[in-house]
Design a protein around this motif. Structure first.
Motif, mmCIF file in Angstrom:
data_model
loop_
_atom_site.group_PDB
_atom_site.id
_atom_site.type_symbol
_atom_site.label_atom_id
_atom_site.label_comp_id
_atom_site.label_asym_id
_atom_site.label_seq_id
_atom_site.Cartn_x
_atom_site.Cartn_y
_atom_site.Cartn_z
ATOM 1 N N GLU A 120 1.652 -9.557 -3.686
ATOM 2 C CA GLU A 120 0.949 -9.630 -4.970
ATOM 3 C C GLU A 120 1.459 -10.787 -5.820
ATOM 4 O OE1 GLU A 120 1.377 -5.725 -6.588
ATOM 5 O OE2 GLU A 120 -0.209 -4.906 -5.319
ATOM 6 N N ARG A 121 2.774 -11.052 -5.779
ATOM 7 C CA ARG A 121 3.321 -12.201 -6.511
ATOM 8 C C ARG A 121 2.789 -13.517 -5.924
ATOM 9 N NH1 ARG A 121 7.958 -9.118 -6.792
ATOM 10 N NH2 ARG A 121 8.859 -10.072 -4.933
ATOM 11 N N LEU A 122 2.761 -13.602 -4.611
ATOM 12 C CA LEU A 122 2.227 -14.790 -3.953
ATOM 13 C C LEU A 122 0.753 -14.981 -4.299
ATOM 14 C CD1 LEU A 122 2.492 -17.149 -1.945
ATOM 15 C CD2 LEU A 122 1.865 -15.512 -0.148
ATOM 16 N N GLN A 123 0.022 -13.901 -4.303
ATOM 17 C CA GLN A 123 -1.399 -13.946 -4.642
ATOM 18 C C GLN A 123 -1.599 -14.482 -6.060
ATOM 19 O OE1 GLN A 123 -3.202 -10.101 -4.229
ATOM 20 N NE2 GLN A 123 -4.825 -10.578 -5.651
ATOM 21 N N ARG A 124 -0.830 -13.981 -7.015
ATOM 22 C CA ARG A 124 -0.938 -14.459 -8.401
ATOM 23 C C ARG A 124 -0.564 -15.927 -8.507
ATOM 24 N NH1 ARG A 124 1.191 -9.366 -9.668
ATOM 25 N NH2 ARG A 124 3.298 -10.231 -9.780
ATOM 26 N N ARG A 125 0.499 -16.329 -7.800
ATOM 27 C CA ARG A 125 0.924 -17.730 -7.854
ATOM 28 C C ARG A 125 -0.125 -18.652 -7.256
ATOM 29 N NH1 ARG A 125 6.365 -16.510 -5.432
ATOM 30 N NH2 ARG A 125 5.632 -17.906 -3.822
ATOM 31 N N LEU A 126 -0.772 -18.234 -6.173
ATOM 32 C CA LEU A 126 -1.802 -19.062 -5.557
ATOM 33 C C LEU A 126 -3.014 -19.218 -6.469
ATOM 34 C CD1 LEU A 126 -1.748 -17.933 -1.825
ATOM 35 C CD2 LEU A 126 -1.097 -20.146 -2.756
ATOM 36 N N ILE A 127 -3.414 -18.136 -7.103
ATOM 37 C CA ILE A 127 -4.569 -18.215 -8.004
ATOM 38 C C ILE A 127 -4.226 -19.064 -9.220
ATOM 39 C CG2 ILE A 127 -6.069 -16.864 -9.518
ATOM 40 C CD1 ILE A 127 -6.007 -14.680 -7.330
ATOM 41 N N LEU A 128 -3.019 -18.893 -9.767
ATOM 42 C CA LEU A 128 -2.614 -19.725 -10.904
ATOM 43 C C LEU A 128 -2.492 -21.195 -10.504
ATOM 44 C CD1 LEU A 128 0.008 -17.465 -12.703
ATOM 45 C CD2 LEU A 128 -2.250 -18.136 -13.518
ATOM 46 N N ALA A 129 -1.986 -21.459 -9.310
ATOM 47 C CA ALA A 129 -1.890 -22.841 -8.837
ATOM 48 C C ALA A 129 -3.278 -23.446 -8.648
ATOM 49 C CB ALA A 129 -1.098 -22.903 -7.532
ATOM 50 N N THR A 130 -4.223 -22.660 -8.176
ATOM 51 C CA THR A 130 -5.600 -23.131 -8.027
ATOM 52 C C THR A 130 -6.196 -23.471 -9.385
ATOM 53 O OG1 THR A 130 -5.901 -21.800 -6.038
ATOM 54 C CG2 THR A 130 -7.893 -22.524 -7.171
ATOM 55 N N LEU A 131 -5.976 -22.600 -10.355
ATOM 56 C CA LEU A 131 -6.491 -22.867 -11.696
ATOM 57 C C LEU A 131 -5.796 -24.070 -12.323
ATOM 58 C CD1 LEU A 131 -6.883 -19.206 -12.987
ATOM 59 C CD2 LEU A 131 -8.687 -20.763 -12.221
#
Length: 140
Positions: free
Chosen positions: A34-45
């Protein structure tokens, strides 16, 4: 004559594997995912937030808005893919295909709406890939 031990069949072996592979909801692995998922979405944004103003300066607002729509579609795609992958540990045996509708809808919207340019929207959609690469490089 000595009786031979009972042979394990494939179905009994796979049920034991399925029991050990199911991840409880409170496991540390799921929290890491879940942390990785949040970081990937934030990095995409973040990549989209950098690319859109740069595109607006180089080209125009029309192309930058198409890039922004594509970037948001890429973030949505990544979120749906992560949610589908998270379901793998809860008894599902394959990844869903619902997230594949995102690029299809993006292409259809770009074909129908004169406000969206197809190529910038598709390039914006693909902005999640540099975010994934950046995340992989920072995790080393």
């Amino acid at each position: 004559m000595v009786p031979s031990p009972p042979l394990e069949t494939e179905s009994s072996g796979s049920s034991a594997v399925a029991e050990t592979e199911s991840v409880p909801a409170d496991s540390p692995d799921l929290a890491d995912f879940e942390r990785l998922q949040r970081r990937l979405i934030l990095a995409t944004l973040l990549v989209s937030a950098i690319a859109v103003p740069a595109t607006a300066l180089i080209y125009d607002l029309h192309i930058a808005s198409s890039l922004l729509v594509g970037g948001l579609a890429g973030a949505l795609y990544l979120r749906l893919l992560a949610r589908s992958v998270a379901k793998l540990g809860n008894g599902s045996k394959k990844v869903g295909k619902f997230q594949l509708l995102v690029p299809v809808v993006l292409v259809l919207a770009a074909a129908r709406l004169p406000q969206l340019e197809l190529l910038p929207a598709l390039l914006g959609f693909l902005l999640y890939k540099p975010a994934v690469i950046l995340q992989a490089l920072t995790d080393r």
